[in-house]
Design an enzyme around this catalytic site. Sequence first.
Site, PDB file in Angstrom:
ATOM      1  N   LYS A  83     -13.253 -22.412   1.089  1.00  0.00           N
ATOM      2  CA  LYS A  83     -13.219 -22.787   2.440  1.00  0.00           C
ATOM      3  C   LYS A  83     -14.036 -21.938   3.315  1.00  0.00           C
ATOM      4  O   LYS A  83     -13.890 -20.513   3.156  1.00  0.00           O
ATOM      5  CB  LYS A  83     -11.750 -22.765   2.682  1.00  0.00           C
ATOM      6  CG  LYS A  83     -11.621 -22.849   4.259  1.00  0.00           C
ATOM      7  CD  LYS A  83      -9.869 -22.816   4.774  1.00  0.00           C
ATOM      8  CE  LYS A  83     -10.065 -22.711   6.325  1.00  0.00           C
ATOM      9  NZ  LYS A  83      -8.792 -23.003   6.960  1.00  0.00           N
ATOM     10  N   LYS A 118     -14.847 -16.666   8.237  1.00  0.00           N
ATOM     11  CA  LYS A 118     -15.550 -15.264   8.626  1.00  0.00           C
ATOM     12  C   LYS A 118     -15.023 -14.500   7.571  1.00  0.00           C
ATOM     13  O   LYS A 118     -15.862 -13.554   7.095  1.00  0.00           O
ATOM     14  CB  LYS A 118     -15.234 -15.101  10.088  1.00  0.00           C
ATOM     15  CG  LYS A 118     -16.321 -14.046  10.419  1.00  0.00           C
ATOM     16  CD  LYS A 118     -16.013 -13.577  12.073  1.00  0.00           C
ATOM     17  CE  LYS A 118     -16.684 -12.584  12.174  1.00  0.00           C
ATOM     18  NZ  LYS A 118     -16.040 -11.304  12.752  1.00  0.00           N
ATOM     19  N   LYS A 140       0.761  -0.990  -0.029  1.00  0.00           N
ATOM     20  CA  LYS A 140       0.122   0.042   0.037  1.00  0.00           C
ATOM     21  C   LYS A 140       0.747   1.366   0.081  1.00  0.00           C
ATOM     22  O   LYS A 140       0.305   2.213   0.079  1.00  0.00           O
ATOM     23  CB  LYS A 140      -1.121  -0.102   1.336  1.00  0.00           C
ATOM     24  CG  LYS A 140      -2.138  -0.930   0.969  1.00  0.00           C
ATOM     25  CD  LYS A 140      -3.153  -0.787   2.173  1.00  0.00           C
ATOM     26  CE  LYS A 140      -2.519  -1.370   3.431  1.00  0.00           C
ATOM     27  NZ  LYS A 140      -3.500  -1.331   4.590  1.00  0.00           N
TER      28      LYS A 140
END
Length: 331
Positions: free
Chosen positions: A200, A203, A119
């Site tokens: 997979k 979350k 970044k």
Amino acid sequence: MKKISLTGIKPTGDLHIGNYFGAIKPALELANEYDARYFIADYHALNTMKDPKELNTTIRQVAAGWLASGLDPEKVIFYRQSSIPEVFELNAMLMAFTAKGLMNRAHAYKAAVQDNAEKGDDTDAGINMGLFTYPVLMAADIIIFDSDVVPVGKDQVQHIEMAQDIAQSVNANYGKQVLKVPQAAVQENTALIPGLDGRKMSKSYGNIIPLFTPEKQLRKTIMRITTNSQTVEEPKNPDESQIFQLYKLFAEPQEETDLANRYRAGGMGWGDAKEELFRVVDRTLAPIRRRYDEIMADIPSLDKILKQGAEKARPIAQSTINRFRKAAGVD
Ligand code: TRP
């Protein structure tokens, strides 16, 4: 004497069926064979969770989730990391034996540095010392209880290797086994649990089936599983369907064979396959969900269970610390 199995549970996010089959169930099975010590790694979570209400709630949710899934606190010593001050004393002592270079090589830290570099940020941006020294605290968690095996997923293997390195440096320095060197017990044979989109279940992908969602919501979630455009009539390959992969986790062997035959025969649409999946998932989860709701409705009793676990754990932790202090000349 039975061998000791220990694992830490990070209190983050909703428990989902990937956690259940990948971590909770195997760890509870191991508890039949070993002296098990399982704990909520709440200070590890503090590295990333700065909202007190959220952290406070997820600690209870995760603890309740494990209890509802069948953890027996009479059999397993179940406690919060933050209730065992000796862990943090050991953490400080282990720091003196941990090369900074070892921490530089930790995957999670390296990924954060690389992320910053990509970044164009300062490479230290957003990285606290808790994250940098995460493997030392984890080593302390493990070593404090003379753990023999640590059931973990593949992503945690490097951390266990670091715990081994650190324990070995201590032992090498004093020329004797002051600390036990732990082994990882990696759950190799647990099948990959696919999420709603076939990747997979995780979350971070937003593709989970939560463990403790109300029946209606559970049904809706299962209906959202992505499917291909095969028509009702077309025969389908059960091995290529994530609906079937999930079904296998919950179904009896006979049910599994029957449904596989229906897939191959054709005439069964994806909607029917999802209904079948919902039926077996709900059958398994309904009693767990009920227990979970009961536990969450009585937080003082839950806290008492965790406190009693800490009371059983502390004398063991103290004896490890005393041994180490003596060896180190700070007794
Ligand atoms: N790092 C582990 C995870 O992210 C959690 C953890 C903390 C742990 N301390 C531990 C696991 C000690 C095993 C042993 O899942």
